[in-house]
Scaffold this motif. Structure first.
Motif, short mmCIF file in Angstrom:
data_model
loop_
_atom_site.label_atom_id
_atom_site.label_comp_id
_atom_site.label_asym_id
_atom_site.label_seq_id
_atom_site.Cartn_x
_atom_site.Cartn_y
_atom_site.Cartn_z
N ASN A 296 0.81 -1.21 0.00
CA ASN A 296 0.00 0.00 0.00
C ASN A 296 0.85 1.26 0.00
O ASN A 296 0.42 2.31 -0.49
N ARG A 297 2.05 1.16 0.55
CA ARG A 297 2.94 2.34 0.56
C ARG A 297 3.32 2.72 -0.86
O ARG A 297 3.44 3.92 -1.18
N GLY B 214 -0.73 1.97 -3.00
CA GLY B 214 -2.01 2.32 -2.40
C GLY B 214 -2.62 3.59 -2.97
O GLY B 214 -3.84 3.68 -3.15
N GLN B 215 -1.80 4.59 -3.27
CA GLN B 215 -2.32 5.86 -3.79
C GLN B 215 -2.99 5.66 -5.14
O GLN B 215 -4.05 6.25 -5.42
N TYR B 216 -2.39 4.83 -6.00
CA TYR B 216 -2.99 4.56 -7.31
C TYR B 216 -4.32 3.84 -7.16
O TYR B 216 -5.30 4.17 -7.84
N TYR C 94 -6.24 3.94 -4.52
CA TYR C 94 -7.17 4.87 -3.88
C TYR C 94 -7.78 5.83 -4.91
O TYR C 94 -8.99 6.08 -4.91
N ASP C 95 -6.95 6.35 -5.81
CA ASP C 95 -7.45 7.24 -6.85
C ASP C 95 -8.45 6.52 -7.76
O ASP C 95 -9.47 7.10 -8.17
N THR D 126 -8.79 5.09 2.50
CA THR D 126 -7.50 5.78 2.62
C THR D 126 -6.48 5.07 1.74
O THR D 126 -6.64 3.89 1.41
N PRO D 127 -5.42 5.77 1.35
CA PRO D 127 -4.37 5.10 0.57
C PRO D 127 -3.69 3.98 1.34
O PRO D 127 -3.15 3.04 0.73
N GLU D 128 -3.74 4.04 2.69
CA GLU D 128 -3.08 3.00 3.50
C GLU D 128 -3.82 1.67 3.46
O GLU D 128 -3.22 0.62 3.72
N ALA E 97 -6.10 0.94 0.74
CA ALA E 97 -6.75 0.87 -0.56
C ALA E 97 -6.67 -0.53 -1.15
O ALA E 97 -7.62 -1.00 -1.80
#
Length: 309
Positions: A33-34, A37-39, A41-42, A71-73, A75
């Motif tokens: 996720n680190r 995760g952001q991808y 989450y988006d 959250t991105p954490e 996702a």
């Protein structure tokens, strides 16, 4: 969809649960996720979150209440990461056990693999018949993947993906789609639907809806059975491990490990046994007319294949 029956919890309680669950997430999931995760989450906020917001509004709830905070954490769920690892491990284990194939001097890995293959082949022949060997690849895949997933929880840094309903329901739905596909392929759509009515035509109108409902319940029963046993096994070990910490943190898991191994193998066998039974209900041996006239032996020989090809 069972979460639709639950009451919406206060936001503070959900936040506390999210923080508690985050502490138990394996470090492998945190690393995934680190970096990714952001991808994820988006993607969720752009595509899936609007749909669930619209759908769950009909039940007077929200995606956050049903699935937890976005959250991105978190996702990428832990069970998704663990199941992907289980798939990789399954292929790796088969490759390692296969080793260097040899008929003269088979290695221990090859002997273990051959024993597993013969066991599944025997199960297919006993329940479906000699023609059932053509379903071996799917049933064997279920066996290896579920067994590896069940055993992953016994090792550090891993969790059993089969202790999550998302994974077990996915496996149950896959089995459901597969045996219905076989039924339609071998008998045609009308022929496949006709077998739900039973052999007696004058009560078919009563048997058909009952059998149809029973058929649609099967993927959920497969998923709930596998999830319930694996989840309960982990929770029992976790409960007893907190009796006299820190001694029980190490002692209880060691004591309960044989029971966990037994449950892992039994639940794997139950899943593939039921899947094989479901396939046997919709699959029929070819050339039924020849079998009725005593040509069963010739047909059986046609389907005998080498153990490892």
């Amino acid at each position: 969809m069972f979460w639709l029956l639950q009451h919406v919890e206060p936001a503070t309680e959900r936040a506390e649960q999210a923080q508690t669950s985050a502490e138990h997430v394996p470090i492998i999931v945190q690393i995934v996720n680190r970096y990714f995760g952001q991808y994820a989450y988006d993607f969720e906020m752009k595509y899936t979150h609007p749909f669930w917001t619209w759908f769950l509004a009909k039940f007077e709830t929200t995606p956050e209440a049903a699935f937890g905070p976005y959250t991105p954490e978190n996702a990428i769920p832990w069970y998704t990461v663990m199941f992907i690892i289980a798939c990789i491990l399954s292929v790796t284990i088969i490759w390692i056990l296969k080793g260097r194939l040899s008929q003269e001097e088979p290695e221990h890995g090859q002997q273990t693999l051959e024993l597993s293959v013969l066991t599944i082949r025997g199960l297919l022949e006993d329940i479906i018949g000699p023609h059932g060997l053509k379903y071996f690849p799917i049933i064997m895949t279920f066996a290896v993947l579920i067994l590896v997933s069940n055993l992953m929880g016994m090792f550090p840094l891993f969790m059993s993906p089969t202790s999550a309903t998302s994974v077990t329901f996915a496996l149950g739905i896959t089995s459901f789609i597969y045996y219905n596909y076989i039924g339609v392929k071998e008998n045609g759509l009308l022929g496949h639907l006709k077998h739900f009515a039973g052999p007696i035509w004058w009560i078919g109108w009563l048997i058909f809806p009952i059998e149809l409902i029973s058929n649609f319940v099967r993927p959920f029963s497969l998923g709930i059975r596998l999830f319930g046993n694996m989840f309960a096994d982990e929770k029992v070990a976790e409960l007893f491990a907190t009796i006299f910490p820190p001694v029980t943190y190490w002692l209880i898991p060691i004591i309960l490990m044989p029971l966990g191994l037994l449950i892992a193998f039994i639940q794997t066998f139950v899943f593939i046994l039921l899947s094989t039974i479901y396939v046997s209900e919709v699959s029929h041996p070819p050339h039924d007319s020849q079998r009725e006239h005593g040509h069963a032996d010739d047909e059986s020989e046609e389907f005998i294949v080498p153990v490892l090809t």
